[in-house]
Design an enzyme around this catalytic site. Structure first.
Site, mmCIF file in Angstrom:
data_model
loop_
_atom_site.group_PDB
_atom_site.id
_atom_site.type_symbol
_atom_site.label_atom_id
_atom_site.label_comp_id
_atom_site.label_asym_id
_atom_site.label_seq_id
_atom_site.Cartn_x
_atom_site.Cartn_y
_atom_site.Cartn_z
ATOM 1 N N GLU A 156 0.890 -1.320 0.047
ATOM 2 C CA GLU A 156 -0.102 0.074 0.058
ATOM 3 C C GLU A 156 0.939 1.187 0.108
ATOM 4 O O GLU A 156 1.925 1.234 0.734
ATOM 5 C CB GLU A 156 -1.076 0.037 1.389
ATOM 6 C CG GLU A 156 -2.097 -0.710 1.215
ATOM 7 C CD GLU A 156 -2.974 -0.966 2.410
ATOM 8 O OE1 GLU A 156 -2.767 0.164 3.192
ATOM 9 O OE2 GLU A 156 -4.214 -1.528 2.178
ATOM 10 N N LYS B 76 -6.893 4.452 -40.051
ATOM 11 C CA LYS B 76 -6.185 3.170 -39.422
ATOM 12 C C LYS B 76 -7.411 2.301 -38.806
ATOM 13 O O LYS B 76 -8.477 2.645 -38.446
ATOM 14 C CB LYS B 76 -5.521 3.678 -37.854
ATOM 15 C CG LYS B 76 -5.178 2.820 -37.086
ATOM 16 C CD LYS B 76 -4.194 3.379 -35.779
ATOM 17 C CE LYS B 76 -5.026 3.777 -34.810
ATOM 18 N NZ LYS B 76 -4.291 4.323 -33.600
HETATM 19 C C1 R5P Z 1 -5.819 5.990 -30.729
HETATM 20 O O1 R5P Z 1 -6.820 6.236 -31.186
HETATM 21 C C2 R5P Z 1 -4.760 7.090 -30.177
HETATM 22 O O2 R5P Z 1 -5.042 8.228 -30.844
HETATM 23 C C3 R5P Z 1 -3.461 6.479 -30.725
HETATM 24 O O3 R5P Z 1 -3.310 6.446 -32.037
HETATM 25 C C4 R5P Z 1 -2.924 5.222 -29.867
HETATM 26 O O4 R5P Z 1 -3.420 5.193 -28.608
HETATM 27 C C5 R5P Z 1 -1.616 4.869 -30.069
HETATM 28 O O5 R5P Z 1 -1.440 3.603 -29.382
HETATM 29 P P1 R5P Z 1 -0.115 2.808 -29.882
HETATM 30 O O6 R5P Z 1 1.221 3.398 -29.664
HETATM 31 O O7 R5P Z 1 -0.388 1.361 -28.802
HETATM 32 O O8 R5P Z 1 -0.512 2.340 -31.346
#
Ligand code: R5P
Length: 280
Positions: A35, A183
């Site tokens: 803790e 993405k």
């Molecule tokens: C997601 O929508 C955020 O905007 C970032 O693109 C994301 O958190 C990046 O995460 P990572 O580095 O794990 O790909």
């Protein structure tokens, strides 16, 4: 009086300077059972500004303890600055049975404070989860500061959600084109990017996102760029989870510029001026 959690000491100190307010002494102890106990011996001020990025579960406990300690010490107003709000990306239940974690932690943090200030939360609407007024600060423009002189730059967001950030950094830099990838995330480390449209051959590229966590998004973006483009990776919150630095280095990323919402080697710029402006 500014009250710093253990993970936000540089930012809290910069904030104390920017606001010309004293920095409280805080002590930090971990008991044998694991803790934590953070304390503010000698705290004595009408207003407490608790600065705590909630990047870990322990940091959430620290924030709650600091809020409670300054209330015990008799302060009449508590502002909680959450430079990086952990769990903000869990802003909905993605499957049945899951919690809305961002709401759960926001509610808990609301119980010990009168106001909240947070910096570039993953979605602006996360501020609505707090039961007290929450101001959000956009510090993305600061990311232009550490950039060198750029040649015909293009500022690229790795997904549609970061387009405004890329535009903010471009505007702060003063010139340049903007573009973005599309993405699709298949898992925490498996992301698929549809190529952007701008021709970056021989140009300087600045990739801009709110968070670098596993680094998968940025590594994926870099892999789509022409080999002779000079690439700078920027983000507001340099989370760098797990093997993110290795993943980025293997992708050919030499430099990442982040802010001090999470204090680390990549914290090239401070959000203190932007947060101070919101508190004035
Ligand atoms: C997601 O929508 C955020 O905007 C970032 O693109 C994301 O958190 C990046 O995460 P990572 O580095 O794990 O790909």
């Amino acid at each position: 009086m500014i009250v710093s959690a253990s993970g936000s000491q540089s930012l809290a100190s910069a904030l104390a300077t920017a606001l010309d307010e004293p920095l409280a002494e805080t002590t930090y102890e971990r008991f044998p059972d694991g803790e934590l106990q953070v304390a503010v011996p000698g705290f004595d001020a009408e207003r407490a500004i608790v600065v705590c990025s909630t990047a870990t579960s322990d940091a959430h406990i620290e924030a709650l303890q600091l809020q409670d300690a300054v209330r015990e010490a008799g302060t009449s107003e508590i502002v909680t600055v959450i430079p990086y709000m952990g769990y903000a990306r869990q802003d909905r239940a993605f499957e049945s049975g899951q919690p809305v974690s961002a709401r759960a932690v926001a509610r808990a943090l609301s119980t010990g404070t009168d106001h909240v200030v947070t910096v570039n939360p993953h979605e602006e609407s996360v501020g609505d989860f707090f039961d007290v007024p929450c101001a959000t600060v956009d510090a993305a423009g600061q990311l232009a500061n550490p950039l060198p002189d750029l040649d015909d730059p293009v500022f690229i967001a790795p997904d549609a959600g970061a387009i405004e950030l890329a535009e903010t950094v471009r505007d702060a830099y003063g010139t340049g084109e903007t573009d973005h990838f599309e993405k699709t995330r298949h898992s925490s480390t498996d992301v698929e990017l549809e190529p952007h449209t701008a021709d970056v051959t021989g140009r300087d590229v600045v990739l801009v996102d709110d968070i670098v966590a596993t680094g998968s998004t940025m590594a994926g973006a870099v892999s789509h760029l022409s080999d002779d483009a000079r690439v700078f990776v920027t983000c507001v919150h340099p989370v760098f989870a797990g093997m993110a630095r290795t993943r980025l280095a293997r992708a050919g990323v030499a430099t990442v510029y982040g802010t001090d919402t999470i204090e680390c080697a990549e914290s090239a710029v401070s959000v203190a001026p932007a947060v101070a402006a919101a508190l004035d």
